[in-house]
Structures are given as structure tokens and as C-alpha cells.
Design an enzyme around this catalytic site. Structure first.
Site, mmCIF file in Angstrom:
data_model
loop_
_atom_site.group_PDB
_atom_site.id
_atom_site.type_symbol
_atom_site.label_atom_id
_atom_site.label_comp_id
_atom_site.label_asym_id
_atom_site.label_seq_id
_atom_site.Cartn_x
_atom_site.Cartn_y
_atom_site.Cartn_z
ATOM 1 N N TYR A 145 0.810 -1.224 0.000
ATOM 2 C CA TYR A 145 0.000 0.000 0.000
ATOM 3 C C TYR A 145 0.840 1.269 0.000
ATOM 4 C CZ TYR A 145 -4.730 -1.849 0.786
ATOM 5 O OH TYR A 145 -5.958 -2.457 0.653
ATOM 6 N N LYS A 206 4.555 -14.849 0.968
ATOM 7 C CA LYS A 206 4.757 -15.451 -0.350
ATOM 8 C C LYS A 206 6.264 -15.624 -0.502
ATOM 9 C CE LYS A 206 3.194 -16.909 -4.358
ATOM 10 N NZ LYS A 206 2.347 -18.108 -4.519
ATOM 11 N N ASP A 238 -1.552 -17.828 -1.030
ATOM 12 C CA ASP A 238 -2.542 -18.491 -1.896
ATOM 13 C C ASP A 238 -3.132 -19.710 -1.178
ATOM 14 O OD1 ASP A 238 0.008 -19.603 -2.043
ATOM 15 O OD2 ASP A 238 -0.125 -20.140 -4.165
ATOM 16 N N ASP A 262 -5.712 -7.270 3.714
ATOM 17 C CA ASP A 262 -6.923 -6.652 3.154
ATOM 18 C C ASP A 262 -7.768 -7.719 2.468
ATOM 19 O OD1 ASP A 262 -8.661 -4.553 2.271
ATOM 20 O OD2 ASP A 262 -7.747 -4.739 0.275
ATOM 21 N N ASP A 266 -11.430 -9.745 4.086
ATOM 22 C CA ASP A 266 -12.747 -9.751 3.425
ATOM 23 C C ASP A 266 -13.232 -11.185 3.221
ATOM 24 O OD1 ASP A 266 -12.776 -6.968 3.147
ATOM 25 O OD2 ASP A 266 -13.556 -7.055 1.097
HETATM 26 C C1 IPM Z 1 -10.182 -1.853 4.339
HETATM 27 C C2 IPM Z 1 -10.600 -1.133 3.103
HETATM 28 C C3 IPM Z 1 -9.569 -0.058 2.772
HETATM 29 C C4 IPM Z 1 -8.249 -0.759 2.551
HETATM 30 C C5 IPM Z 1 -9.949 0.830 1.580
HETATM 31 C C6 IPM Z 1 -11.288 1.505 1.776
HETATM 32 C C7 IPM Z 1 -8.885 1.860 1.273
HETATM 33 O O1 IPM Z 1 -10.765 -2.029 2.057
HETATM 34 O O2 IPM Z 1 -10.033 -1.179 5.379
HETATM 35 O O3 IPM Z 1 -9.999 -3.064 4.289
HETATM 36 O O4 IPM Z 1 -7.972 -1.212 1.439
HETATM 37 O O5 IPM Z 1 -7.480 -0.847 3.495
HETATM 38 MG MG MG Z 2 -10.565 -4.049 2.635
#
Ligand code: IPM
Ligand code: MG
Length: 380
Positions: A145, A206, A238, A262, A266
Site C-alpha cells: 500500500y 509469499k 494463496d 486486506d 474480506d
Molecule cells: C479496508 C478497506 C480499505 C483498505 C480501503 C477503503 C482503502 O478495504 O479497510 O480493508 O484497502 O485498506
Molecule cells: Mg478491505
């Protein structure tokens, strides 16, 4: 009476409506635990652009600097004004800026499939027999990032015959950079978290391809020697993504680089039924002066503009983020536990927002504000 000053940044989309419920719940625990919150509500994201011309107005940043913690909603409306330069867009200009500005390097995302929500997990029940209870520990201020260089530039290809064959393309560069120090400090957070849980840490990298991964694995192994009571394993990213689908119960703490965390958080949140259930804490170092650990607390899901303003959003991630604020920044463990227990109770009673309701639970479907009210009622 203990006093805490909280900068409240509701933001865009569903941010303001879920924040309203978060504040409602915090107000409800105040007197019982002898706490007094001073909330300073300030705009951020597109709301900041509308109010003061930028995603993180100066006044908002100042309030954050003066606060003991930040309670954040969500920012970003993907459809809005594509001409706004990417560095001024809310995600980069407010959220990522705040993470970096306050050096909030440790992101904790507790993913839990609550009793009663098995139907909202997309896996067959035989795959998560022993439950899903994972703490994703994500490095938040380094890695892919933030590494430099990060840029988009033109490059030209000229045909041998001459200028007629001259073509311009774009090249985008992101750089994955991680240092020993950054890995060490996040690894300590991961091991400490594991120590308070089931004492297993799965470090994600990785290392078979990336230099970053080799260093990550070495440093985590070294730090792990200080935690002989914690079982350490290394897993390629992976494979971790696949294992989460096949057997999520095997994981306790997942320690990840920024981008990997990240993605995997999710994925893990989907296993726990909904992104609307996933809170997060972004922490810096503990201040030696005040003993307070500054942090930013936000739902890990986005601004969900498609359901914004309709009283449909699940406020639980925001409410649980408020509980994490009580735990990590203010050391109000009892109040944090009370909120978490109230959430668990309301789910056990069968109340559901749309994202976690099964077809047979239609009758128990409630809106954002009702969910907040139910949780306040369950606090007793
Ligand atoms: C998260 C979100 C953020 C990230 C975005 C909104 C920039 O997806 O907090 O996971 O990628 O960190
Ligand atoms: Mg996110």
C-alpha cells in the site's frame, strides 16, 4: 468518572446511519461503567469535500489529534466525480492518510461466526464444524500500500521504421517494501494476540516468490522464539486463501502483510456471514505518558452506497468497533464485553438485518435503527 474524548468521523454512504447506532450504544454504557464520552462529530470523505473542500478537512484532522481515539464510519463513493484526482479521493486522502499520520501500524480484525448465523456462512456446515473464530492481524502502514515508488507514467514505443509507429502506453508501479522493524512490531502484536486466544499463529507470506516474503518469514520466526507458548506456522498466501474455504476452523491468528490482510480479511468476513459483522481496530504504540493506546476504530466493510439511507445497513460492525475502542484504547474491558455480549444476545434472540437473515427468518428482519435499539435493550 473517566472522561474520553472521541473524534467521530461518520463519513459517506451507510457511515452516518451505522455511526448513529454505534454512538447510541456507547451512550448506553456510559453511566453503568462510570465513563463519560465527549463526542466530536466532524466530516470526512465526500462529506468532508462537501463541507470544507477536502476529504480530510483541517478541522477534522485537528479534532483527531486532540482526541483519545477515532471512531470512523466509512468513506468513498465509487461512482462520484471520476475527475477528482486519485490522491484527493477519500480512500487515499482521508483513511490511508490517517493510518499513516498516526502510525496506526496494527490492524486487528476479529472474525467470528456467531452461534445462530451458521446459515449465513457460505460453506457447508461440515467444513466449519468446530466454528470460525479468527483474528486477522494486518500490517497497516507498510507493504504494497505504501511502498515507494508508486506512480503511473507514460512510456513510448517507437517502431524501427520511424515516428509513424510511435505509440504511447502507461506503466503503473506499486512497490512492496517491508523492513525488519515493521515486521517485528506487527509480529509482536500477532503473538500477543495469540497468547490471549488459542495460542496458534499462522503467518502469511509469499516466501517462495517475493523477497518481502523471505524476510517476513525470517523475522517472524525470530520473534516467535520469544513466544515459546505460541504455536507458529508459516503459510503461503494463496494456500491461506484456499484453506479458509476448506477448513477455516484451523486458524486462530492470521498474521499478514497489508495487502494480503486486506484480501484475506474480506474473505474471512464473508465466512462469518457478512462484512457487516466485521469490526476493526487500527492501533499505534501505547503512549508512555498517558498509557492510552491511540487507535482508529472502523467497520471493515465499505460505504455500501446502494443501501445507504434506507435503514437497511447492519450496524453491528460499527457497534463492535466501538467495543474494540473501549478494549484497546481505554482499557474498559468490562464495558467492551458488555457490548459484545449484548450483540451476541440479540443474534441469539433471532433479530436480523437483511445481510444476515435466512429466508425462514423474514419475520425477524429489522432495520439499522431497530438493531441498535435491540442491542441497547440487551445491555439491560
Ligand atoms: C479496508 C478497506 C480499505 C483498505 C480501503 C477503503 C482503502 O478495504 O479497510 O480493508 O484497502 O485498506
Ligand atoms: Mg478491505
Amino acid at each position: 468518572m473517566k472522561k474520553y474524548r472521541v473524534a467521530v468521523l461518520a463519513g459517506d454512504g451507510i457511515g452516518p446511519e451505522v455511526m448513529r447506532e454505534g454512538l447510541k450504544v456507547l451512550r448506553a454504557v456510559q453511566s453503568r461503567f462510570g465513563i463519560n464520552f465527549e463526542f466530536h462529530e466532524v466530516p470526512v470523505g465526500w462529506a468532508g469535500i462537501d463541507a470544507a473542500g477536502k476529504a480530510l478537512p483541517d478541522k477534522t484532522l485537528k479534532e483527531c489529534e486532540e482526541a483519545d481515539a477515532i471512531l470512523f464510519g466509512s468513506v468513498g463513493l465509487p461512482g462520484r466525480d471520476p475527475t477528482l484526482p486519485k490522491n484527493e479521493r477519500p480512500e487515499r486522502a482521508s483513511l490511508l492518510y490517517l493510518r499513516k499520520h498516526f502510525e496506526l501500524f496494527a490492524n486487528l480484525r476479529p472474525v467470528r461466526l456467531y452461534p445462530g448465523l451458521n446459515h449465513s456462512c457460505p460453506l457447508k456446515e461440515s467444513r466449519f464444524g468446530s466454528g470460525i473464530d479468527i483474528m486477522v492481524v494486518r500490517e497497516l502502514t507498510g507493504g504494497l500500500y505504501f511502498g515507494q515508488p508508486k506512480k503511473t507514467e507514460e512510456y513510448v514505443v517507437v517502431d524501427e521504421e520511424g515516428s509513424e509507429g510511435r505509440r504511447v502506453f502507461l506503466r503503473a508501479t506499486d512497490t512492496m517494501v517491508i523492513t525488519t522493524e515493521e515486521i517485528e512490531r506487527i509480529a509482536h502484536v500477532g503473538f500477543e494476540a495469540a497468547r490471549l486466544r488459542r495460542k496458534k499463529l499462522s503467518s502469511v507470506d509469499k516466501a517462495n516468490v517475493l523477497e518481502n516474503g523471505v524476510l517476513w518469514r525470517d523475522v517472524v520466526t525470530t520473534v516467535g522464539k520469544e513466544y515459546p507458548d505460541v504455536q507458529l506456522e508459516h503459510v503461503f498466501v494463496d494456500n491461506a486463501a484456499m484453506q479458509l474455504m476448506l477448513n477455516p476452523s484451523q486458524y486462530d491468528v492470521l498474521l499478514c502483510e497489508n495487502m494480503f490482510g486486506d484480501i484475506l480479511s474480506d474473505e474471512a468476513a464473508a465466512l462469518a456471514g457478512s462484512l457487516g459483522m466485521l469490526p476493526s481496530a487500527s492501533l499505534g504504540e501505547t503512549s508512555e505518558l498517558s498509557g492510552i493506546r491511540f487507535g482508529l476504530y472502523e467497520p471493515a466493510g465499505g460505504s455500501a452506497p446502494d443501501i445507504a439511507g434506507k435503514n437497511l445497513a447492519n450496524p453491528i460492525a460499527q457497534i463492535l468497533s466501538a467495543a474494540l475502542m473501549l478494549r484497546y484504547s481505554f482499557k474498559e474491558e468490562a464495558a467492551a464485553c458488555a457490548i459484545e455480549a449484548a450483540v451476541e444476545k440479540v443474534i441469539a434472540q433471532g433479530w436480523r438485518t437483511g445481510d444476515i437473515a435466512s429466508a425462514s427468518e423474514e419475520g425477524n428482519r429489522i432495520g439499522t435503527t431497530q438493531m441498535g435499539d435491540m442491542i441497547v435493550a440487551a445491555l439491560g
